[in-house]
Design a protein around this motif. Sequence first.
Motif, PDB file in Angstrom:
ATOM      1  N   ASP A  32       0.826  -1.217   0.000  1.00  9.28           N
ATOM      2  CA  ASP A  32       0.000   0.000   0.000  1.00  9.28           C
ATOM      3  C   ASP A  32       0.856   1.260   0.000  1.00  9.28           C
ATOM      4  N   LEU A  33       2.136   1.132   0.379  1.00  8.30           N
ATOM      5  CA  LEU A  33       2.989   2.329   0.483  1.00  8.30           C
ATOM      6  C   LEU A  33       3.663   2.695  -0.843  1.00  8.30           C
ATOM      7  N   ILE A  34       3.438   1.900  -1.884  1.00  3.65           N
ATOM      8  CA  ILE A  34       4.103   2.173  -3.166  1.00  3.65           C
ATOM      9  C   ILE A  34       3.738   3.568  -3.689  1.00  3.65           C
ATOM     10  N   HIS A  35       2.462   3.889  -3.604  1.00  7.44           N
ATOM     11  CA  HIS A  35       1.945   5.166  -4.135  1.00  7.44           C
ATOM     12  C   HIS A  35       0.554   5.341  -3.534  1.00  7.44           C
ATOM     13  N   PRO A  36       0.094   6.557  -3.295  1.00  3.79           N
ATOM     14  CA  PRO A  36      -1.225   6.731  -2.673  1.00  3.79           C
ATOM     15  C   PRO A  36      -2.381   6.150  -3.518  1.00  3.79           C
ATOM     16  N   ILE A  37      -2.247   6.156  -4.822  1.00  6.41           N
ATOM     17  CA  ILE A  37      -3.357   5.695  -5.673  1.00  6.41           C
ATOM     18  C   ILE A  37      -2.958   4.471  -6.508  1.00  6.41           C
ATOM     19  N   VAL A  38      -1.762   4.532  -7.124  1.00  5.03           N
ATOM     20  CA  VAL A  38      -1.306   3.372  -7.911  1.00  5.03           C
ATOM     21  C   VAL A  38      -0.626   2.437  -6.917  1.00  5.03           C
ATOM     22  N   SER A  39      -1.421   1.915  -5.996  1.00  4.71           N
ATOM     23  CA  SER A  39      -0.832   1.206  -4.861  1.00  4.71           C
ATOM     24  C   SER A  39      -1.088  -0.284  -4.989  1.00  4.71           C
ATOM     25  N   GLY A  40      -0.312  -1.038  -4.234  1.00  2.71           N
ATOM     26  CA  GLY A  40      -0.546  -2.473  -4.118  1.00  2.71           C
ATOM     27  C   GLY A  40      -0.594  -3.169  -5.456  1.00  2.71           C
ATOM     28  N   ASN A  41      -1.611  -4.010  -5.604  1.00  2.00           N
ATOM     29  CA  ASN A  41      -1.660  -4.814  -6.825  1.00  2.00           C
ATOM     30  C   ASN A  41      -1.987  -3.984  -8.066  1.00  2.00           C
ATOM     31  N   LYS A  42      -2.486  -2.773  -7.891  1.00  2.87           N
ATOM     32  CA  LYS A  42      -2.750  -1.920  -9.068  1.00  2.87           C
ATOM     33  C   LYS A  42      -1.431  -1.588  -9.754  1.00  2.87           C
ATOM     34  N   PHE A  43      -0.453  -1.210  -8.948  1.00  2.00           N
ATOM     35  CA  PHE A  43       0.882  -0.933  -9.487  1.00  2.00           C
ATOM     36  C   PHE A  43       1.417  -2.167 -10.212  1.00  2.00           C
ATOM     37  N   ARG A  44       1.297  -3.316  -9.561  1.00  2.39           N
ATOM     38  CA  ARG A  44       1.850  -4.557 -10.147  1.00  2.39           C
ATOM     39  C   ARG A  44       1.130  -4.938 -11.435  1.00  2.39           C
ATOM     40  N   LYS A  45      -0.194  -4.782 -11.451  1.00  9.04           N
ATOM     41  CA  LYS A  45      -0.961  -5.203 -12.628  1.00  9.04           C
ATOM     42  C   LYS A  45      -0.776  -4.248 -13.804  1.00  9.04           C
ATOM     43  N   LEU A  46      -0.603  -2.970 -13.481  1.00  9.80           N
ATOM     44  CA  LEU A  46      -0.491  -1.981 -14.568  1.00  9.80           C
ATOM     45  C   LEU A  46       0.916  -1.933 -15.148  1.00  9.80           C
ATOM     46  N   LYS A  47       1.910  -2.302 -14.352  1.00  7.52           N
ATOM     47  CA  LYS A  47       3.307  -2.076 -14.749  1.00  7.52           C
ATOM     48  C   LYS A  47       3.608  -2.526 -16.182  1.00  7.52           C
ATOM     49  N   TYR A  48       3.523  -3.809 -16.458  1.00  5.27           N
ATOM     50  CA  TYR A  48       3.923  -4.291 -17.792  1.00  5.27           C
ATOM     51  C   TYR A  48       2.910  -3.910 -18.864  1.00  5.27           C
ATOM     52  N   ASN A  49       1.641  -3.805 -18.477  1.00  2.00           N
ATOM     53  CA  ASN A  49       0.629  -3.376 -19.447  1.00  2.00           C
ATOM     54  C   ASN A  49       0.897  -1.955 -19.932  1.00  2.00           C
ATOM     55  N   LEU A  50       1.245  -1.071 -18.990  1.00  2.00           N
ATOM     56  CA  LEU A  50       1.428   0.329 -19.400  1.00  2.00           C
ATOM     57  C   LEU A  50       2.806   0.560 -20.029  1.00  2.00           C
ATOM     58  N   HIS A  70      -9.110   0.298  -9.598  1.00  2.00           N
ATOM     59  CA  HIS A  70      -8.441   0.119 -10.889  1.00  2.00           C
ATOM     60  C   HIS A  70      -8.624   1.351 -11.792  1.00  2.00           C
ATOM     61  N   ILE A  71      -9.820   1.948 -11.754  1.00  3.74           N
ATOM     62  CA  ILE A  71     -10.077   3.150 -12.568  1.00  3.74           C
ATOM     63  C   ILE A  71      -9.193   4.305 -12.094  1.00  3.74           C
ATOM     64  N   ALA A  72      -9.198   4.535 -10.763  1.00  2.87           N
ATOM     65  CA  ALA A  72      -8.385   5.639 -10.229  1.00  2.87           C
ATOM     66  C   ALA A  72      -6.904   5.411 -10.526  1.00  2.87           C
ATOM     67  N   ALA A  73      -6.449   4.174 -10.340  1.00  2.50           N
ATOM     68  CA  ALA A  73      -5.023   3.870 -10.538  1.00  2.50           C
ATOM     69  C   ALA A  73      -4.629   3.989 -12.015  1.00  2.50           C
ATOM     70  N   THR A  74      -5.496   3.535 -12.899  1.00  2.00           N
ATOM     71  CA  THR A  74      -5.173   3.613 -14.334  1.00  2.00           C
ATOM     72  C   THR A  74      -5.083   5.079 -14.769  1.00  2.00           C
ATOM     73  N   ALA A  75      -6.036   5.892 -14.281  1.00  2.00           N
ATOM     74  CA  ALA A  75      -6.018   7.320 -14.637  1.00  2.00           C
ATOM     75  C   ALA A  75      -4.709   7.962 -14.180  1.00  2.00           C
ATOM     76  N   GLU A  76      -4.340   7.681 -12.934  1.00  2.00           N
ATOM     77  CA  GLU A  76      -3.118   8.289 -12.379  1.00  2.00           C
ATOM     78  C   GLU A  76      -1.862   7.778 -13.100  1.00  2.00           C
ATOM     79  N   ALA A  77      -1.782   6.458 -13.298  1.00  2.00           N
ATOM     80  CA  ALA A  77      -0.574   5.884 -13.913  1.00  2.00           C
ATOM     81  C   ALA A  77      -0.427   6.365 -15.352  1.00  2.00           C
TER      82      ALA A  77
END
Length: 308
Positions: A32-50, A70-77
């Motif tokens: 959860d500390l990776i980023h306030p919004i692109v946090s946790g598994n959102k960061f991991r799932k988006l990484k290679y896709n983005l 996922h919507i908030a994290a995708t927008a931010e990333a």
Amino acid sequence: MRYHSFFTDNYQSKNQYIGNFKDVELYLKREDLIHPIVSGNKFRKLKYNLLEAKKNAASVLTFGGAFSNHIAATAEACKILGLKSIGLIRGEELGEKLDQTLANNPTLRYAHNKGMQLHFVSRTDYRLKEKLPLINTLKEKYPALVCLPEGGTNELAIKGCKEILNSTDDFDVICTSAGTGGTLTGLIEASTPSQHCIGFSALKGDFLEKDIRRWTSKPNWSLETQYHFGGYAKVNSELIEFINTFHATHKIPLDPIYTGKMLYGIFDKIQAGHFPKNTRILAIHTGGLQGIEGINALLKQKGLSTIS
Ligand SMILES: Cc1ncc(COP(=O)(O)O)c(C=O)c1O
């Protein structure tokens, strides 16, 4: 984390010791500390896709409900990476009075402010989402359009989720909350044969086991399906009290949709003597804290106690 190198760092979260309960040791991996919004598994799932989308200068289309992490994290990333993002949102009524929706819904307001183009569709249309005529219109408008599924789970997401675990994570049991099962699959794939992975299902229904078997042939995992609290985004006062007590005791916030339910389940299992003496458990904090504000607004409307 340095945001200019977002997604290219091989980021490893620390494991925080929570305590010894009935001779079982519990640690929490603070994704959860990776980023306030692109946090946790959102960061991991988006990484290679983005990273792939960035290589092809693609626009990114994805799907989600009104409080979707996922919507908030995708927008931010996408904003961080300079990519255009488009969100197809469940609930056409939300689009009818957009100003009001954006004023009342922190997740959609956040996505909108990060430049995500929002399209609202009825629940019936949402079920057909990837086949809607709107998708073809968007593909014509943005020829290099990448479509990420609801919840963000696909092969590249699982590849990213494998990076949650590292070679020093020599725990007996690895726990995560599960929606689509992508995060659990990544953990299973990264685990050793002597480790056991447990997914705590946040949703009702028995589709998850079949889905996970499609992605992995490894046998060292199981699902706990007793801790969904009535289904997706459903909560009760016992869960809220557990989350608030955990926060006050350990200074770690939990979201009520995923991590709160998982940890409630882990403690319940420990109390019931499910784990042998001296078991060392690593639970993954998959983030999702942005959803608390929206859930609190709903709880307040119902006159119920809120998440502190
Ligand atoms: C915070 C959080 N934790 C856990 C999950 C469940 O992950 P998965 O869909 O990979 O099972 C989600 C949903 O994607 C989530 O937003």
